[in-house]
Design an enzyme around this catalytic site. Structure first.
Site, PDB file in Angstrom:
ATOM      1  N   LYS A  55     -45.914  32.745  31.556  1.00 60.35           N
ATOM      2  CA  LYS A  55     -44.828  32.275  32.433  1.00 60.35           C
ATOM      3  C   LYS A  55     -45.123  30.816  32.769  1.00 60.35           C
ATOM      4  CE  LYS A  55     -43.072  36.432  34.572  1.00 60.35           C
ATOM      5  NZ  LYS A  55     -43.663  37.312  33.546  1.00 60.35           N
TER       6      LYS A  55
ATOM      7  N   ASP B 187     -42.122  33.668  28.566  1.00 64.01           N
ATOM      8  CA  ASP B 187     -41.205  34.513  29.320  1.00 64.01           C
ATOM      9  C   ASP B 187     -40.137  33.648  29.980  1.00 64.01           C
ATOM     10  OD1 ASP B 187     -42.665  36.789  28.741  1.00 64.01           O
ATOM     11  OD2 ASP B 187     -43.660  36.880  30.694  1.00 64.01           O
ATOM     12  N   MET B 188     -38.965  34.236  30.227  1.00 64.92           N
ATOM     13  CA  MET B 188     -37.934  33.494  30.958  1.00 64.92           C
ATOM     14  C   MET B 188     -37.903  33.984  32.398  1.00 64.92           C
ATOM     15  SD  MET B 188     -35.930  31.023  30.926  1.00 64.92           S
ATOM     16  CE  MET B 188     -35.504  30.542  29.258  1.00 64.92           C
TER      17      MET B 188
ATOM     18  N   GLN C 139     -31.870  35.667  28.224  1.00 65.45           N
ATOM     19  CA  GLN C 139     -31.433  36.783  29.076  1.00 65.45           C
ATOM     20  C   GLN C 139     -29.930  37.020  28.888  1.00 65.45           C
ATOM     21  OE1 GLN C 139     -32.764  34.376  32.248  1.00 65.45           O
ATOM     22  NE2 GLN C 139     -34.466  35.700  32.826  1.00 65.45           N
TER      23      GLN C 139
ATOM     24  N   ARG D 138     -37.039  36.395  21.940  1.00 65.32           N
ATOM     25  CA  ARG D 138     -36.979  37.735  22.543  1.00 65.32           C
ATOM     26  C   ARG D 138     -35.679  37.781  23.358  1.00 65.32           C
ATOM     27  NH1 ARG D 138     -40.935  38.484  27.193  1.00 65.32           N
ATOM     28  NH2 ARG D 138     -42.507  38.965  25.627  1.00 65.32           N
TER      29      ARG D 138
ATOM     30  N   GLY E  23     -32.432  40.603  31.476  1.00 66.03           N
ATOM     31  CA  GLY E  23     -32.698  39.664  32.570  1.00 66.03           C
ATOM     32  C   GLY E  23     -33.046  40.439  33.828  1.00 66.03           C
TER      33      GLY E  23
ATOM     34  N   THR F  41     -35.615  46.092  25.249  1.00 61.28           N
ATOM     35  CA  THR F  41     -34.807  46.958  26.112  1.00 61.28           C
ATOM     36  C   THR F  41     -35.292  48.400  26.021  1.00 61.28           C
ATOM     37  OG1 THR F  41     -32.554  47.710  26.612  1.00 61.28           O
ATOM     38  CG2 THR F  41     -33.060  47.376  24.297  1.00 61.28           C
ATOM     39  N   HIS F  42     -35.015  49.163  27.096  1.00 64.05           N
ATOM     40  CA  HIS F  42     -35.261  50.612  27.051  1.00 64.05           C
ATOM     41  C   HIS F  42     -33.928  51.350  27.048  1.00 64.05           C
ATOM     42  CE1 HIS F  42     -38.220  48.430  29.505  1.00 64.05           C
ATOM     43  NE2 HIS F  42     -39.069  49.033  28.706  1.00 64.05           N
TER      44      HIS F  42
ATOM     45  N   ARG G  37     -40.278  43.913  40.642  1.00 60.53           N
ATOM     46  CA  ARG G  37     -39.113  43.914  39.732  1.00 60.53           C
ATOM     47  C   ARG G  37     -38.935  45.278  39.076  1.00 60.53           C
ATOM     48  NH1 ARG G  37     -40.767  38.617  38.922  1.00 60.53           N
ATOM     49  NH2 ARG G  37     -42.033  39.004  37.091  1.00 60.53           N
ATOM     50  N   ARG G  38     -40.060  45.920  38.734  1.00 65.19           N
ATOM     51  CA  ARG G  38     -39.939  47.246  38.087  1.00 65.19           C
ATOM     52  C   ARG G  38     -39.395  48.285  39.052  1.00 65.19           C
ATOM     53  NH1 ARG G  38     -40.975  44.006  34.707  1.00 65.19           N
ATOM     54  NH2 ARG G  38     -38.752  44.095  34.764  1.00 65.19           N
TER      55      ARG G  38
HETATM   56  C1  FAD Z   1     -40.754  43.538  26.369  1.00 64.15           C
HETATM   57  C2  FAD Z   1     -39.923  43.069  27.520  1.00 64.15           C
HETATM   58  C3  FAD Z   1     -40.039  41.756  27.955  1.00 64.15           C
HETATM   59  C4  FAD Z   1     -39.251  41.289  29.006  1.00 64.15           C
HETATM   60  N1  FAD Z   1     -39.304  39.951  29.355  1.00 64.15           N
HETATM   61  C5  FAD Z   1     -38.467  39.494  30.305  1.00 64.15           C
HETATM   62  C6  FAD Z   1     -38.389  38.101  30.593  1.00 64.15           C
HETATM   63  O1  FAD Z   1     -39.097  37.252  30.017  1.00 64.15           O
HETATM   64  N2  FAD Z   1     -37.508  37.696  31.557  1.00 64.15           N
HETATM   65  C7  FAD Z   1     -36.698  38.584  32.212  1.00 64.15           C
HETATM   66  O2  FAD Z   1     -35.893  38.178  33.054  1.00 64.15           O
HETATM   67  N3  FAD Z   1     -36.767  39.912  31.953  1.00 64.15           N
HETATM   68  C8  FAD Z   1     -37.620  40.387  31.026  1.00 64.15           C
HETATM   69  N4  FAD Z   1     -37.642  41.736  30.753  1.00 64.15           N
HETATM   70  C9  FAD Z   1     -36.960  42.692  31.662  1.00 64.15           C
HETATM   71  C10 FAD Z   1     -35.527  42.925  31.264  1.00 64.15           C
HETATM   72  O3  FAD Z   1     -34.776  41.751  31.492  1.00 64.15           O
HETATM   73  C11 FAD Z   1     -34.908  44.088  32.076  1.00 64.15           C
HETATM   74  O4  FAD Z   1     -34.964  43.786  33.450  1.00 64.15           O
HETATM   75  C12 FAD Z   1     -35.596  45.425  31.871  1.00 64.15           C
HETATM   76  O5  FAD Z   1     -36.026  45.598  30.555  1.00 64.15           O
HETATM   77  C13 FAD Z   1     -34.613  46.572  32.210  1.00 64.15           C
HETATM   78  O6  FAD Z   1     -33.503  46.561  31.359  1.00 64.15           O
HETATM   79  P1  FAD Z   1     -33.358  47.569  30.104  1.00 64.15           P
HETATM   80  O7  FAD Z   1     -32.415  46.965  29.148  1.00 64.15           O
HETATM   81  O8  FAD Z   1     -34.706  47.833  29.571  1.00 64.15           O
HETATM   82  O9  FAD Z   1     -32.863  48.910  30.643  1.00 64.15           O
HETATM   83  P2  FAD Z   1     -32.144  49.392  31.975  1.00 64.15           P
HETATM   84  O10 FAD Z   1     -30.776  48.861  32.043  1.00 64.15           O
HETATM   85  O11 FAD Z   1     -33.015  49.183  33.168  1.00 64.15           O
HETATM   86  O12 FAD Z   1     -32.147  50.873  31.651  1.00 64.15           O
HETATM   87  C14 FAD Z   1     -31.473  51.420  30.560  1.00 64.15           C
HETATM   88  C15 FAD Z   1     -31.779  52.856  30.464  1.00 64.15           C
HETATM   89  O13 FAD Z   1     -33.182  52.968  30.183  1.00 64.15           O
HETATM   90  C16 FAD Z   1     -33.721  54.040  30.875  1.00 64.15           C
HETATM   91  N5  FAD Z   1     -34.847  53.583  31.702  1.00 64.15           N
HETATM   92  C17 FAD Z   1     -35.163  52.295  31.959  1.00 64.15           C
HETATM   93  N6  FAD Z   1     -36.292  52.245  32.691  1.00 64.15           N
HETATM   94  C18 FAD Z   1     -36.677  53.525  32.894  1.00 64.15           C
HETATM   95  C19 FAD Z   1     -37.758  54.108  33.560  1.00 64.15           C
HETATM   96  N7  FAD Z   1     -38.662  53.401  34.173  1.00 64.15           N
HETATM   97  N8  FAD Z   1     -37.854  55.446  33.577  1.00 64.15           N
HETATM   98  C20 FAD Z   1     -36.947  56.176  32.964  1.00 64.15           C
HETATM   99  N9  FAD Z   1     -35.904  55.691  32.312  1.00 64.15           N
HETATM  100  C21 FAD Z   1     -35.757  54.383  32.269  1.00 64.15           C
HETATM  101  C22 FAD Z   1     -32.613  54.681  31.645  1.00 64.15           C
HETATM  102  O14 FAD Z   1     -32.094  55.734  30.874  1.00 64.15           O
HETATM  103  C23 FAD Z   1     -31.557  53.609  31.745  1.00 64.15           C
HETATM  104  O15 FAD Z   1     -30.273  54.111  31.867  1.00 64.15           O
HETATM  105  C24 FAD Z   1     -38.371  42.198  29.676  1.00 64.15           C
HETATM  106  C25 FAD Z   1     -38.247  43.504  29.228  1.00 64.15           C
HETATM  107  C26 FAD Z   1     -38.986  43.946  28.167  1.00 64.15           C
HETATM  108  C27 FAD Z   1     -38.784  45.343  27.680  1.00 64.15           C
END
Ligand code: FAD
Length: 313
Positions: A105, A140-141, A169, A190, A194, A232-233, A294-295
């Protein structure tokens, strides 16, 4: 040049109770006593603990990117301490021979003190990383107050070595233009949704629009980009990316999925079993409050998980 302080840069809402929670979890006394709460999302407080976590991920067929936790440093000394922690980390990656690169960062490298300082520290980390099997350094952003400064520093470093790449983002309205700029440069991006609280003038707020924007950028990066990281997840986005890649005959070696340590481990294992490349973002260190915050604020289930851990002790 001095970067502006990130006012809206913190995660999610800034209401009084939330600010109070953040103030409490940032105190050393809280962090010492309650590390067990953050443990699911943070690999440990030392580089050695982080190496163990990465070795375990590698054994499951996943690569990693390691992040030494910290952000928003306000002095040269602190910024140089972060840089030195990355030297130690890169040496540990070499010594343990694990498959991992690093994420940094720029505010932890001194961006809020002086942009030149952040660039110098970044260059030093990039030089040290050049000795590693995977020399790539991800920037990272952070919040929108530092987007321009972050991309400026990235472009100056990239002019010297291509082993450095930015994060874009999808929630920011400016991102399609930034994607085009990065495509023109051939930079390795990446893409994520966001994680910071941004005003509606700068960022989309509703999830369907953010998903649409994510896919618009993801498609451009998959078709024309340089090995994008799809971070993304979100099962809907993952499935849309898989379909798009299949239909356009984009091989699984031309991109990777990326997920956070401790988030949706079952989905992580499934992607690997299905033959996709997956990199896990592994944060470690003692300054875990901002990241942990944030998490827990982006998903209610993460706050519930923390509460359950507390009650079960
Ligand atoms: C490798 C990586 C690097 C990142 N780097 C940055 C960065 O540099 N700057 C930045 O601003 N952000 C960063 N992020 C964070 C990102 O911007 C999102 O805030 C974060 O990933 C949540 O968004 P999502 O798309 O993963 O899913 P979400 O919209 O949070 O979730 C989508 C779905 O995933 C499932 N889910 C998500 N989390 C959980 C959990 N804990 N338990 C169970 N189910 C869950 C749920 O089913 C949900 O409906 C990063 C994320 C990742 C994965």
């Amino acid at each position: 040049m001095r970067a502006r302080m990130p006012r809206g840069g913190r995660a999610r809402s800034r209401s009084r109770p939330v600010v109070a929670v953040l103030d409490v979890i940032q105190t050393p006394a809280f962090q010492q006593r309650f590390f067990f709460l953050a443990k699911r999302f943070i690999a440990g407080e030392t580089a050695a603990a982080a190496m163990d976590a990465v070795a375990a991920l590698n054994a499951q067929g996943m690569t990693a990117t390691l992040d030494f936790l910290g952000e928003d440093v306000t002095s040269r000394t602190e910024a140089e301490r972060t840089r030195d922690a990355y030297f130690e980390l890169l040496a540990a990656i070499r010594a343990r021979n694990v498959e991992s690169n690093v994420s940094v960062k720029l505010t932890a490298m001194g961006l809020l003190v002086d942009e030149e300082l952040a660039l110098r520290n970044l260059r030093a980390v990039v030089d040290a990383a050049a000795r590693n099997g995977d020399p790539f350094v991800r920037i990272d952003m952070e919040g929108s107050a530092v987007t321009d400064a972050t991309l400026r520093v990235f472009e100056r470093a990239y002019a010297e070595t291509q082993h450095v790449g930015p994060v874009l983002q999808a929630y920011l309205k400016r991102t399609p233009a930034d994607v085009e700029r990065m495509l023109a440069l051939g930079a390795r991006v990446r893409l994520c949704k966001g994680a910071y609280s941004e005003p509606p003038s700068l960022a989309y707020k509703d999830m369907p629009t953010i998903r649409r924007q994510f896919m618009r950028s993801a498609e451009a990066l998959l078709e024309r980009g340089n090995y994008p990281g799809i971070a993304t997840h979100d099962p809907r986005i993952i499935s849309a990316v898989q379909t798009f890649a299949r239909e356009r005959e984009i091989g699984r070696d031309r991109f990777e999925f990326q997920m956070l340590y401790g988030v949706r481990p079952e989905l992580q294992r499934k992607l690997v079993a299905d033959g996709y490349r997956l990199r896990i973002y592994v944060p470690y260190g003692t300054h875990w409050a901002g990241y942990f915050y944030r998490r827990i604020t982006e998903r209610p289930e993460n706050a519930l998980f923390a509460l359950r851990s507390m009650l079960s002790r």
